[in-house]
Design a protein around this motif. Structure first.
Motif, short mmCIF file in Angstrom:
data_model
loop_
_atom_site.label_atom_id
_atom_site.label_comp_id
_atom_site.label_asym_id
_atom_site.label_seq_id
_atom_site.Cartn_x
_atom_site.Cartn_y
_atom_site.Cartn_z
N VAL A 298 0.85 -1.20 0.00
CA VAL A 298 0.00 0.00 0.00
C VAL A 298 0.88 1.24 0.00
CG1 VAL A 298 -1.63 1.37 1.37
CG2 VAL A 298 -2.04 -1.06 1.02
N ASP A 299 1.92 1.26 0.85
CA ASP A 299 2.83 2.40 0.88
C ASP A 299 3.50 2.60 -0.47
OD1 ASP A 299 2.27 3.00 3.52
OD2 ASP A 299 4.06 2.00 4.31
N ARG B 5 0.94 3.98 -2.98
CA ARG B 5 0.53 5.37 -2.71
C ARG B 5 1.66 6.36 -2.99
NH1 ARG B 5 -3.40 6.08 2.21
NH2 ARG B 5 -4.41 7.48 0.75
N ARG B 6 2.91 5.91 -2.91
CA ARG B 6 4.05 6.78 -3.23
C ARG B 6 4.33 6.84 -4.71
NH1 ARG B 6 7.09 3.80 0.87
NH2 ARG B 6 8.03 2.81 -0.91
N ALA C 232 -2.08 3.97 -8.76
CA ALA C 232 -3.19 4.16 -7.82
C ALA C 232 -3.53 2.84 -7.15
CB ALA C 232 -4.40 4.70 -8.57
N VAL C 233 -4.14 2.95 -5.99
CA VAL C 233 -4.56 1.77 -5.26
C VAL C 233 -6.07 1.84 -5.04
CG1 VAL C 233 -4.00 2.81 -3.01
CG2 VAL C 233 -4.11 0.34 -3.21
N LEU D 23 -8.52 1.21 3.15
CA LEU D 23 -8.83 2.25 2.17
C LEU D 23 -10.24 1.96 1.66
CD1 LEU D 23 -5.51 2.39 0.11
CD2 LEU D 23 -6.30 4.01 1.83
N GLU E 80 -12.80 6.56 -1.32
CA GLU E 80 -11.55 7.24 -0.97
C GLU E 80 -10.38 6.65 -1.74
OE1 GLU E 80 -10.83 7.56 3.23
OE2 GLU E 80 -12.94 7.93 3.65
N ALA E 81 -10.67 5.72 -2.63
CA ALA E 81 -9.63 5.04 -3.40
C ALA E 81 -10.14 4.88 -4.83
CB ALA E 81 -9.35 3.67 -2.78
N ASP E 82 -9.25 4.46 -5.72
CA ASP E 82 -9.68 4.14 -7.08
C ASP E 82 -10.65 2.97 -7.03
OD1 ASP E 82 -8.04 6.13 -7.95
OD2 ASP E 82 -6.80 4.86 -9.23
N THR F 218 -7.45 -1.93 -7.86
CA THR F 218 -6.02 -1.85 -8.10
C THR F 218 -5.69 -2.65 -9.35
OG1 THR F 218 -5.59 -1.66 -5.73
CG2 THR F 218 -3.74 -2.32 -7.11
#
Length: 135
Positions: free
Chosen positions: A38-39, A42-43, A48-49, A103, A107-109, A112
């Motif tokens: 996830v990190d 997100r970086r 996108a996640v 997530l 609030e997310a795509d 994934t």
């Protein structure tokens, strides 16, 4: 461990998403590797996640991926649960008893990308191996 491009499920078919009514599949990984992934996602620039489930016991994370991913998912240390057309629908309430959204949808795509997730999980596994072997 990364897999070859020939195993990419989207090489022959376009991904479907929860938004078009076809549902989605769920990739489950150990929590430590999943949190690292996830990190990483997100970086990443443009990576996108989608929604991510965390079980209340803290042992696993579940990444929402497009329907059909399970047919070609072969990443060691993870499982992909297919929906066989029944679809996992994304609602504000977690779809699995005993879990919560890390997530949440909205609030997310929508989901994934499986190829992006595969790379992130591989990188996460390498980071964990390096961290565990350093001391």
């Amino acid at each position: 461990m990364e897999t070859s491009q020939s195993n990419d499920p989207w090489a022959t078919a376009p991904p479907a998403s929860a938004a078009d009514g076809t549902g989605c599949d769920l990739v489950t990984v150990p929590a430590r590797q999943g949190l690292e992934a996830v990190d990483i996602l997100r970086r990443g620039a443009g990576d996108a996640v989608g929604p991510v489930l965390h079980d209340d016991g803290g042992d696993t994370l579940g990444f929402v991926v497009p329907a059909g991913t399970a047919a070609a998912w072969d990443v060691p240390g993870s499982t992909c649960t297919g929906t066989d057309g029944r679809g996992l629908r994304l609602n504000p309430e977690p779809p699995v008893a005993g879990s919560d959204w890390l997530l949440p949808p909205g609030e997310a795509d929508l989901a994934t990308d499986p190829a992006v997730l595969r790379r992130a999980l591989g990188e996460a596994a390498r980071l964990i191996e390096a961290a565990d072997g350093c001391c």
